[in-house]
Design a protein around this motif. Sequence first.
Motif, PDB file in Angstrom:
ATOM      1  N   CYS A   1       0.888  -0.972   0.095  1.00  0.00           N
ATOM      2  CA  CYS A   1       0.144  -0.028  -0.073  1.00  0.00           C
ATOM      3  C   CYS A   1       0.693   1.038  -0.124  1.00  0.00           C
ATOM      4  N   GLY A   2       0.210   2.402  -0.418  1.00  0.00           N
ATOM      5  CA  GLY A   2       1.166   3.572  -0.421  1.00  0.00           C
ATOM      6  C   GLY A   2       1.874   3.895  -1.854  1.00  0.00           C
ATOM      7  N   PRO A   3       2.449   4.939  -2.032  1.00  0.00           N
ATOM      8  CA  PRO A   3       3.121   5.050  -3.334  1.00  0.00           C
ATOM      9  C   PRO A   3       4.571   4.674  -3.358  1.00  0.00           C
ATOM     10  N   ALA A   4       4.876   3.919  -4.637  1.00  0.00           N
ATOM     11  CA  ALA A   4       6.229   3.605  -4.702  1.00  0.00           C
ATOM     12  C   ALA A   4       7.337   4.509  -4.733  1.00  0.00           C
ATOM     13  N   GLY A   5       7.103   5.741  -5.523  1.00  0.00           N
ATOM     14  CA  GLY A   5       8.099   6.649  -5.174  1.00  0.00           C
ATOM     15  C   GLY A   5       9.505   6.368  -5.769  1.00  0.00           C
ATOM     16  N   SER A   6      10.424   6.821  -4.722  1.00  0.00           N
ATOM     17  CA  SER A   6      12.002   6.465  -4.950  1.00  0.00           C
ATOM     18  C   SER A   6      12.438   5.788  -3.790  1.00  0.00           C
ATOM     19  N   ILE A   7      11.511   4.635  -3.380  1.00  0.00           N
ATOM     20  CA  ILE A   7      12.064   3.735  -2.459  1.00  0.00           C
ATOM     21  C   ILE A   7      13.193   3.058  -2.887  1.00  0.00           C
ATOM     22  N   ASP A   8      14.196   2.772  -1.896  1.00  0.00           N
ATOM     23  CA  ASP A   8      15.440   2.027  -2.117  1.00  0.00           C
ATOM     24  C   ASP A   8      15.259   0.599  -1.693  1.00  0.00           C
ATOM     25  N   LEU A   9      14.965  -0.119  -2.586  1.00  0.00           N
ATOM     26  CA  LEU A   9      14.806  -1.621  -2.336  1.00  0.00           C
ATOM     27  C   LEU A   9      15.838  -2.190  -1.518  1.00  0.00           C
ATOM     28  N   GLU A  10      17.226  -1.700  -1.682  1.00  0.00           N
ATOM     29  CA  GLU A  10      18.405  -2.274  -1.023  1.00  0.00           C
ATOM     30  C   GLU A  10      18.405  -1.901   0.484  1.00  0.00           C
ATOM     31  N   ARG A  11      17.893  -0.656   0.842  1.00  0.00           N
ATOM     32  CA  ARG A  11      17.647  -0.207   2.017  1.00  0.00           C
ATOM     33  C   ARG A  11      16.513  -1.012   2.706  1.00  0.00           C
ATOM     34  N   VAL A  12      15.371  -1.277   2.071  1.00  0.00           N
ATOM     35  CA  VAL A  12      14.465  -2.328   2.424  1.00  0.00           C
ATOM     36  C   VAL A  12      15.229  -3.641   3.136  1.00  0.00           C
ATOM     37  N   ALA A  13      15.863  -4.014   2.278  1.00  0.00           N
ATOM     38  CA  ALA A  13      16.515  -5.487   2.486  1.00  0.00           C
ATOM     39  C   ALA A  13      17.510  -5.386   3.701  1.00  0.00           C
ATOM     40  N   ARG A  14      18.289  -4.187   3.824  1.00  0.00           N
ATOM     41  CA  ARG A  14      19.347  -3.910   4.959  1.00  0.00           C
ATOM     42  C   ARG A  14      18.432  -3.825   6.258  1.00  0.00           C
ATOM     43  N   ALA A  15      17.183  -3.067   5.966  1.00  0.00           N
ATOM     44  CA  ALA A  15      16.323  -3.179   7.265  1.00  0.00           C
ATOM     45  C   ALA A  15      15.917  -4.344   7.627  1.00  0.00           C
ATOM     46  N   LEU A  16      15.389  -5.299   7.027  1.00  0.00           N
ATOM     47  CA  LEU A  16      15.030  -6.539   7.323  1.00  0.00           C
ATOM     48  C   LEU A  16      16.218  -7.103   7.827  1.00  0.00           C
ATOM     49  N   GLN A  17      17.357  -7.178   7.300  1.00  0.00           N
ATOM     50  CA  GLN A  17      18.401  -7.930   7.873  1.00  0.00           C
ATOM     51  C   GLN A  17      18.791  -7.535   9.213  1.00  0.00           C
ATOM     52  N   SER A  18      18.955  -6.269   9.355  1.00  0.00           N
ATOM     53  CA  SER A  18      19.633  -5.690  10.663  1.00  0.00           C
ATOM     54  C   SER A  18      18.338  -5.483  11.741  1.00  0.00           C
ATOM     55  N   GLY A  19      17.268  -5.475  11.491  1.00  0.00           N
ATOM     56  CA  GLY A  19      16.288  -5.229  12.115  1.00  0.00           C
ATOM     57  C   GLY A  19      16.029  -3.731  12.685  1.00  0.00           C
ATOM     58  N   ALA A  20      17.106  -3.073  12.176  1.00  0.00           N
ATOM     59  CA  ALA A  20      16.982  -1.615  12.518  1.00  0.00           C
ATOM     60  C   ALA A  20      16.502  -0.532  11.505  1.00  0.00           C
ATOM     61  N   PRO A  21      15.736   0.616  12.129  1.00  0.00           N
ATOM     62  CA  PRO A  21      15.303   1.407  10.933  1.00  0.00           C
ATOM     63  C   PRO A  21      16.511   2.363  10.716  1.00  0.00           C
ATOM     64  N   SER A  22      16.011   2.996   9.732  1.00  0.00           N
ATOM     65  CA  SER A  22      17.241   4.084   9.122  1.00  0.00           C
ATOM     66  C   SER A  22      16.491   5.239   8.426  1.00  0.00           C
ATOM     67  N   PHE A  23      17.214   6.262   8.314  1.00  0.00           N
ATOM     68  CA  PHE A  23      16.679   7.778   7.931  1.00  0.00           C
ATOM     69  C   PHE A  23      17.569   8.142   6.695  1.00  0.00           C
ATOM     70  N   ASP A  24      16.951   8.134   5.350  1.00  0.00           N
ATOM     71  CA  ASP A  24      17.772   8.561   4.317  1.00  0.00           C
ATOM     72  C   ASP A  24      17.357  10.183   4.284  1.00  0.00           C
ATOM     73  N   THR A  25      18.463  10.951   4.850  1.00  0.00           N
ATOM     74  CA  THR A  25      18.034  12.153   5.021  1.00  0.00           C
ATOM     75  C   THR A  25      18.154  13.120   3.550  1.00  0.00           C
ATOM     76  N   VAL A  26      19.078  12.393   2.514  1.00  0.00           N
ATOM     77  CA  VAL A  26      18.909  13.026   1.291  1.00  0.00           C
ATOM     78  C   VAL A  26      17.668  12.923   0.538  1.00  0.00           C
ATOM     79  N   ASN A  27      16.869  11.919   0.687  1.00  0.00           N
ATOM     80  CA  ASN A  27      15.558  11.837  -0.028  1.00  0.00           C
ATOM     81  C   ASN A  27      14.385  12.008   0.814  1.00  0.00           C
ATOM     82  N   GLY A  28      14.603  12.074   2.239  1.00  0.00           N
ATOM     83  CA  GLY A  28      13.603  12.432   3.196  1.00  0.00           C
ATOM     84  C   GLY A  28      12.633  11.073   3.196  1.00  0.00           C
ATOM     85  N   LEU A  29      13.410   9.840   3.433  1.00  0.00           N
ATOM     86  CA  LEU A  29      12.539   8.399   3.628  1.00  0.00           C
ATOM     87  C   LEU A  29      13.169   7.968   4.683  1.00  0.00           C
TER      88      LEU A  29
END
Length: 357
Positions: free
Chosen positions: A149-177
Amino acid sequence: MDHTLFKAITDSRQRITLATIIDVKGSSPRHAGTKMLVGYDGTRTGTIGGGKSEARTLDACRQSRESGRSLLLETKMLGDGTASTEMICGGTHRVLIEAAVDPEPYRQALALHGQGKRLVFVKRLVGTPNETLDAVETSLIDAEGGILCGPAGSIDLERVARALQSGAPSFDTVNGLYYEPLLPEEKLLLLGSGHVGQAVARTAASAGFRVTVIDDRPEIIDAARFDATIRTVVAPYEQAIAEFAFDAATYVVIVTRGHHLDLQCLRAILTRDYRYAGIMGSRRKTRILIEQAITDGFDPEKIDALCTPIGLDIGAESPEELAIAIVAEMIAFRRNARILPALQHARKARRPAPAVN
């Protein structure tokens, strides 16, 4: 994933404000991903650390609620010395304050999470950083990168994978994601319900683990001894373990009444997936159990990863103290604490070498 907060979002009949720490630099009372819900009447669920930081956040939530606009609030905790009126934690954190939370992504997340799905929330902050935001757009992503659900936009799927692997959230300050993983609910399988088992069950439940206690003695595992949130099972250990739904968010604590039952439980869990497993006992007792597991031919890596003797070494003696030591070690695994490599290295150094045929 904080089921209590998410359910409060989906069940709320009033307009609520959600405050989430999305970025931390240096020292902060709470980690990224910590949340607090503030109702229209000012009632709170959760905390982002208390003190001046929380008071400032509550004031910002009021402003956000009145204006209907979301905010990105930065709090600096860089006060100099004990005489300072500012916070002296030594870091800064940014809090995303959402004026009106759309319950639908959370409703979907809860339903899918109940099926054991691993998910990631992606929140796009639309507007100028560190000022009032134009909007917060929420997307829900599955483990395969699919947009649920929600817009796809400029979502970084590598960041998605890293978040699932590490269990830790992250903030992409450049793209505001902001990327926040939603991992399966942490479960504790507690094998044994004696004095220590009961104390561990209470302490683990208070720390947010979903606790199941197993014992083969009906008179010992009387449900009246435990909080209503704690599940109790009367059954032979091997049978109960075989029927339990293990996954990567499962924690196992073996505290039965005898080494022969400990060995049964150890043999039964070593073929399953879990995040943490520990056995209570003296170094001699646990060494004998480890030697038998090695002789039995179980996976050496899984044997090396066992926490034996169990718990952090804080000199604990009473059941309540032992429970604190054990749950503290579980929390270290939950948070990927920096002490873990040293703990495991020290334990591995004391382990017997495999027998040479």
